[in-house]
Design a protein around this motif. Structure first.
Motif, PDB file in Angstrom:
ATOM      1  N   LEU A   1       0.826  -1.199   0.000  1.00 25.42           N
ATOM      2  CA  LEU A   1       0.000   0.000   0.000  1.00 25.42           C
ATOM      3  C   LEU A   1       0.865   1.254   0.000  1.00 25.42           C
ATOM      4  O   LEU A   1       0.529   2.261  -0.627  1.00 25.42           O
ATOM      5  N   ASP A   2       2.010   1.181   0.686  1.00 28.43           N
ATOM      6  CA  ASP A   2       2.922   2.329   0.724  1.00 28.43           C
ATOM      7  C   ASP A   2       3.404   2.712  -0.667  1.00 28.43           C
ATOM      8  O   ASP A   2       3.710   3.872  -0.920  1.00 28.43           O
ATOM      9  N   GLY A   3       3.494   1.728  -1.572  1.00 26.17           N
ATOM     10  CA  GLY A   3       3.986   2.006  -2.914  1.00 26.17           C
ATOM     11  C   GLY A   3       2.915   1.884  -3.981  1.00 26.17           C
ATOM     12  O   GLY A   3       3.224   1.638  -5.149  1.00 26.17           O
ATOM     13  N   ILE A   4       1.658   2.074  -3.588  1.00 33.57           N
ATOM     14  CA  ILE A   4       0.553   1.809  -4.519  1.00 33.57           C
ATOM     15  C   ILE A   4       0.605   2.690  -5.769  1.00 33.57           C
ATOM     16  O   ILE A   4       0.193   2.268  -6.846  1.00 33.57           O
ATOM     17  N   ASP A   5       1.139   3.898  -5.633  1.00 32.23           N
ATOM     18  CA  ASP A   5       1.190   4.792  -6.802  1.00 32.23           C
ATOM     19  C   ASP A   5       2.114   4.234  -7.882  1.00 32.23           C
ATOM     20  O   ASP A   5       1.899   4.475  -9.067  1.00 32.23           O
ATOM     21  N   GLU A   6       3.131   3.473  -7.462  1.00 29.99           N
ATOM     22  CA  GLU A   6       4.072   2.912  -8.434  1.00 29.99           C
ATOM     23  C   GLU A   6       3.616   1.552  -8.962  1.00 29.99           C
ATOM     24  O   GLU A   6       3.986   1.167 -10.062  1.00 29.99           O
ATOM     25  N   ASP A   7       2.840   0.809  -8.165  1.00 27.33           N
ATOM     26  CA  ASP A   7       2.537  -0.571  -8.550  1.00 27.33           C
ATOM     27  C   ASP A   7       1.192  -1.003  -7.968  1.00 27.33           C
ATOM     28  O   ASP A   7       1.126  -1.748  -6.999  1.00 27.33           O
ATOM     29  N   VAL A   8       0.117  -0.541  -8.591  1.00 28.86           N
ATOM     30  CA  VAL A   8      -1.212  -0.843  -8.066  1.00 28.86           C
ATOM     31  C   VAL A   8      -1.565  -2.316  -8.248  1.00 28.86           C
ATOM     32  O   VAL A   8      -2.260  -2.898  -7.419  1.00 28.86           O
ATOM     33  N   GLU A   9      -1.045  -2.961  -9.305  1.00 27.15           N
ATOM     34  CA  GLU A   9      -1.391  -4.368  -9.548  1.00 27.15           C
ATOM     35  C   GLU A   9      -0.880  -5.276  -8.437  1.00 27.15           C
ATOM     36  O   GLU A   9      -1.581  -6.201  -8.022  1.00 27.15           O
ATOM     37  N   SER A  10       0.334  -5.029  -7.954  1.00 33.87           N
ATOM     38  CA  SER A  10       0.863  -5.868  -6.871  1.00 33.87           C
ATOM     39  C   SER A  10       0.025  -5.707  -5.610  1.00 33.87           C
ATOM     40  O   SER A  10      -0.267  -6.680  -4.921  1.00 33.87           O
ATOM     41  N   TRP A  11      -0.378  -4.455  -5.308  1.00 36.55           N
ATOM     42  CA  TRP A  11      -1.234  -4.253  -4.142  1.00 36.55           C
ATOM     43  C   TRP A  11      -2.571  -4.974  -4.323  1.00 36.55           C
ATOM     44  O   TRP A  11      -3.061  -5.621  -3.396  1.00 36.55           O
ATOM     45  N   GLU A  12      -3.150  -4.882  -5.521  1.00 34.89           N
ATOM     46  CA  GLU A  12      -4.437  -5.544  -5.764  1.00 34.89           C
ATOM     47  C   GLU A  12      -4.324  -7.055  -5.566  1.00 34.89           C
ATOM     48  O   GLU A  12      -5.218  -7.673  -4.978  1.00 34.89           O
ATOM     49  N   ARG A  13      -3.228  -7.655  -6.027  1.00 35.26           N
ATOM     50  CA  ARG A  13      -3.025  -9.088  -5.821  1.00 35.26           C
ATOM     51  C   ARG A  13      -2.914  -9.407  -4.335  1.00 35.26           C
ATOM     52  O   ARG A  13      -3.479 -10.388  -3.848  1.00 35.26           O
ATOM     53  N   ALA A  14      -2.187  -8.570  -3.592  1.00 35.28           N
ATOM     54  CA  ALA A  14      -2.019  -8.790  -2.157  1.00 35.28           C
ATOM     55  C   ALA A  14      -3.363  -8.645  -1.437  1.00 35.28           C
ATOM     56  O   ALA A  14      -3.677  -9.425  -0.533  1.00 35.28           O
ATOM     57  N   TYR A  15      -4.158  -7.673  -1.857  1.00 37.18           N
ATOM     58  CA  TYR A  15      -5.447  -7.503  -1.183  1.00 37.18           C
ATOM     59  C   TYR A  15      -6.412  -8.625  -1.562  1.00 37.18           C
ATOM     60  O   TYR A  15      -7.205  -9.069  -0.724  1.00 37.18           O
ATOM     61  N   ASP A  16      -6.324  -9.098  -2.791  1.00 41.16           N
ATOM     62  CA  ASP A  16      -7.144 -10.249  -3.177  1.00 41.16           C
ATOM     63  C   ASP A  16      -6.822 -11.452  -2.287  1.00 41.16           C
ATOM     64  O   ASP A  16      -7.712 -12.214  -1.915  1.00 41.16           O
ATOM     65  N   ALA A  17      -5.554 -11.620  -1.935  1.00 43.86           N
ATOM     66  CA  ALA A  17      -5.158 -12.729  -1.056  1.00 43.86           C
ATOM     67  C   ALA A  17      -5.805 -12.568   0.318  1.00 43.86           C
ATOM     68  O   ALA A  17      -6.269 -13.547   0.915  1.00 43.86           O
ATOM     69  N   VAL A  18      -5.866 -11.329   0.817  1.00 43.88           N
ATOM     70  CA  VAL A  18      -6.543 -11.066   2.092  1.00 43.88           C
ATOM     71  C   VAL A  18      -8.024 -11.438   1.975  1.00 43.88           C
ATOM     72  O   VAL A  18      -8.576 -12.161   2.814  1.00 43.88           O
ATOM     73  N   ARG A  19      -8.670 -10.947   0.916  1.00 44.49           N
ATOM     74  CA  ARG A  19     -10.119 -11.164   0.760  1.00 44.49           C
ATOM     75  C   ARG A  19     -10.452 -12.637   0.535  1.00 44.49           C
ATOM     76  O   ARG A  19     -11.529 -13.091   0.910  1.00 44.49           O
ATOM     77  N   ASN A  20      -9.524 -13.377  -0.069  1.00 44.81           N
ATOM     78  CA  ASN A  20      -9.754 -14.807  -0.276  1.00 44.81           C
ATOM     79  C   ASN A  20      -9.567 -15.601   1.013  1.00 44.81           C
ATOM     80  O   ASN A  20     -10.009 -16.745   1.100  1.00 44.81           O
ATOM     81  N   ALA A  21      -8.920 -14.999   2.006  1.00 43.59           N
ATOM     82  CA  ALA A  21      -8.616 -15.701   3.253  1.00 43.59           C
ATOM     83  C   ALA A  21      -9.604 -15.389   4.367  1.00 43.59           C
ATOM     84  O   ALA A  21      -9.816 -16.217   5.252  1.00 43.59           O
TER      85      ALA A  21
END
Length: 114
Positions: A57-77
């Motif tokens: 999340l700290d680097g979301i401006d540079e790499d939103v796709e990686s954050w989205e994948r990480a958050y999807d992992a949270v939501r799937n868990a």
């Protein structure tokens, strides 16, 4: 305050519904709520998912796709439930140590942007 802001929200394991934590609301600035995390057995298993999500999340401006994948992992868990017990349809939840903060919606967030 509405009933949604009283009592403890609860975090559950998505696969078997096991209780992971009570989230006791301490305040907030709507649409965000802040809470104290009262961990239960099993929370340690998903903490790395939240840690990775916050790191990205700290680097979301540079790499939103990686954050989205990480958050999807949270939501799937995990699932989040209102104090009354019903499941929250859509939420954005962050956990850092014994603090949590989230916003929620009764509709998918993507539809809000349409």
């Amino acid at each position: 305050m509405s009933d949604h802001h009283r009592g403890a929200w609860t975090l559950h394991r998505r696969d078997d519904g096991g209780l992971l934590a009570d989230l006791v609301v301490t305040g907030g600035d709507l649409p965000w709520l802040n809470a104290r995390v009262d961990p239960r057995e099993g929370l340690a298993e998903v903490r790395p998912l939240f840690a990775e999500e916050l790191r990205l999340l700290d680097g979301i401006d540079e790499d939103v796709e990686s954050w989205e994948r990480a958050y999807d992992a949270v939501r799937n868990a995990v699932t989040l439930r209102y104090p009354e017990g019903q499941e929250v349809p859509e939420f954005l939840l962050h956990i850092d140590g014994n603090e949590a903060w989230w916003r929620r919606s009764d509709e998918p967030f993507d539809q809000e942007d349409a």
